[in-house]
Design an enzyme around this catalytic site. Structure first.
Site, PDB file in Angstrom:
ATOM      1  N   GLU A  71      -4.660   4.199   6.133  1.00  0.00           N
ATOM      2  CA  GLU A  71      -4.346   4.009   4.714  1.00  0.00           C
ATOM      3  C   GLU A  71      -4.561   5.275   3.897  1.00  0.00           C
ATOM      4  O   GLU A  71      -3.744   5.592   3.041  1.00  0.00           O
ATOM      5  CB  GLU A  71      -5.181   2.855   4.147  1.00  0.00           C
ATOM      6  CG  GLU A  71      -4.882   2.557   2.687  1.00  0.00           C
ATOM      7  CD  GLU A  71      -5.519   1.264   2.208  1.00  0.00           C
ATOM      8  OE1 GLU A  71      -5.852   1.197   1.009  1.00  0.00           O
ATOM      9  OE2 GLU A  71      -5.679   0.336   3.008  1.00  0.00           O
ATOM     10  N   SER A 112     -11.011   1.062   3.196  1.00  0.00           N
ATOM     11  CA  SER A 112     -10.382   0.575   4.422  1.00  0.00           C
ATOM     12  C   SER A 112      -9.571   1.707   5.045  1.00  0.00           C
ATOM     13  O   SER A 112      -8.645   2.223   4.417  1.00  0.00           O
ATOM     14  CB  SER A 112      -9.474  -0.618   4.118  1.00  0.00           C
ATOM     15  OG  SER A 112     -10.234  -1.704   3.635  1.00  0.00           O
ATOM     16  N   ARG A 126       0.801  -1.222   0.000  1.00  0.00           N
ATOM     17  CA  ARG A 126       0.000   0.000   0.000  1.00  0.00           C
ATOM     18  C   ARG A 126       0.840   1.281   0.000  1.00  0.00           C
ATOM     19  O   ARG A 126       0.461   2.293   0.558  1.00  0.00           O
ATOM     20  CB  ARG A 126      -0.974   0.040   1.183  1.00  0.00           C
ATOM     21  CG  ARG A 126      -1.993  -1.079   1.176  1.00  0.00           C
ATOM     22  CD  ARG A 126      -2.881  -1.050  -0.066  1.00  0.00           C
ATOM     23  NE  ARG A 126      -3.775  -2.205  -0.056  1.00  0.00           N
ATOM     24  CZ  ARG A 126      -3.479  -3.377  -0.633  1.00  0.00           C
ATOM     25  NH1 ARG A 126      -2.335  -3.545  -1.267  1.00  0.00           N
ATOM     26  NH2 ARG A 126      -4.324  -4.381  -0.588  1.00  0.00           N
TER      27      ARG A 126
END
Length: 338
Positions: A330, A235, A158
């Site tokens: 995130e 998320s 990520r």
């Protein structure tokens, strides 16, 4: 290029529907417009695609916000080059429909193509890094347009070298896709069960896309204006990666997966077992964990960014107190603290 607007609310341009005003707001519909706006903006600059991975503070952003609205793609042999502002899921749908495969597990993800390499977007066993060949970007430090290969981008879970910086502005992204209409090997057990295939088997790309969309809808991860569970940034926390030696202090039934740099843990499991159930409310019930998926923090309608971050801190602190693991957000946090 669209005229510069002032005091445009960023809440109108993010999937969380939160965020204060922009000092200046401009829409760039062509690459030339994007380059012109970037050169004229000075500092600071916030680049905006689909607004699906941003948490913008209630005070907004005092500088220039450039909404990248370039569109389209072109094939170059076995590769396809896509404009940075192109809607991601529209592109994925078109590729699957035309018999090109590789991206189908990334169906239903909101946002624009140019944002996907920045955080190495991934889902259901697939990452952008698996298929990306290169990007073309404008380097604001040198004033040059440069090509960066996948190796140059330093992909990890990520993240990439692009994340957290506006020094390089993505103009286009090049992918290598297959033309046999078959998906990559299905690595994600939940998806394999829905498709009724064995792990590592392939399936028709269009069938895989529909199955992924079904799973995502069940988790509130496909945008729907009438469903507050989708008023989120997806998320909110990444799955933490810990050193193997830390596993002795964690429950045996905590899901874990091998990962570069350590062992990846399930953030959703940690949240739920720290006492935060689906729908857990934040301040005044104006925000809550999604009623469908504990990883999504959602705006229930009248919320502020301050409300959302208060809930995020509550969850982070609860998980850390219970398990000694610190969850990391995130999405990009713009003019707000976590």
């Amino acid at each position: 290029m669209s005229p510069v607007e002032t005091r445009t609310l960023l809440a109108d341009h993010t999937t969380l529907r939160l965020g204060g005003p922009a000092g200046r707001f401009v829409i760039a519909k062509t690459t030339d417009d994007l380059l012109e706006a970037t050169r004229a903006a000075g500092e600071p600059v916030l680049l905006l695609g689909g607004g699906s991975n941003l948490v913008v503070g209630d005070a907004g952003f005092a500088g220039t916000v450039i909404k990248i609205a370039t569109e389209g793609w072109r094939f170059d042999g076995a590769e396809v080059e896509v404009a940075a502002g192109q809607n991601w899921d529209e592109f994925v749908a078109a590729m699957a429909g035309e018999g090109f495969s590789g991206l189908e597990c990334l169906s239903g993800i909101p946002g624009s193509v140019g944002a996907t390499p920045i955080q190495n977007v991934g889902a259901y066993g697939c990452e952008v890094a698996d298929l990306l060949v290169s990007i073309e970007c404008f380097d604001r430090r040198t004033g040059e347009i440069v090509t960066m290969t996948a190796a140059d981008l330093g992909f990890s879970y990520r993240t990439s070298v692009l994340k957290g910086s506006d020094a390089r502005i993505v103009l286009s992204v090049r992918f290598a896709l297959r033309d046999d209409g078959l998906s990559a090997p299905i690595r994600y057990p939940e998806l394999a069960r829905l498709l009724e295939v064995e792990p590592d088997q392939q399936a028709p790309a269009e069938r895989v896309r529909e199955a992924v969309l079904e799973l995502r809808r069940g988790k509130g991860m496909v945008l729907d204006a009438d469903d507050h569970d989708t008023w989120s940034a997806g998320s909110f926390f990444t799955n933490p990666i810990v050193r193997p030696g830390m596993l002795d202090r964690l429950p045996d039934d905590l899901p874990r997966y091998s990962a570069r740099g350590g062992v990846k843990l399930s953030a959703a499991w940690l949240i739920e077992h720290a006492g935060f159930a689906k729908g857990h409310p934040g301040p005044g019930g104006r925000v809550s964990l999604s009623t469908k998926h504990t990883l999504a923090l959602t705006n229930r309608g009248p919320a502020t960014t301050g409300d959302l971050l208060a809930l995020a801190r509550e969850v982070r602190d609860g998980v850390r107190a219970r398990f000694g693991v610190t969850l990391v957000p995130e999405p990009l946090l713009i003019n707000c603290d976590f």
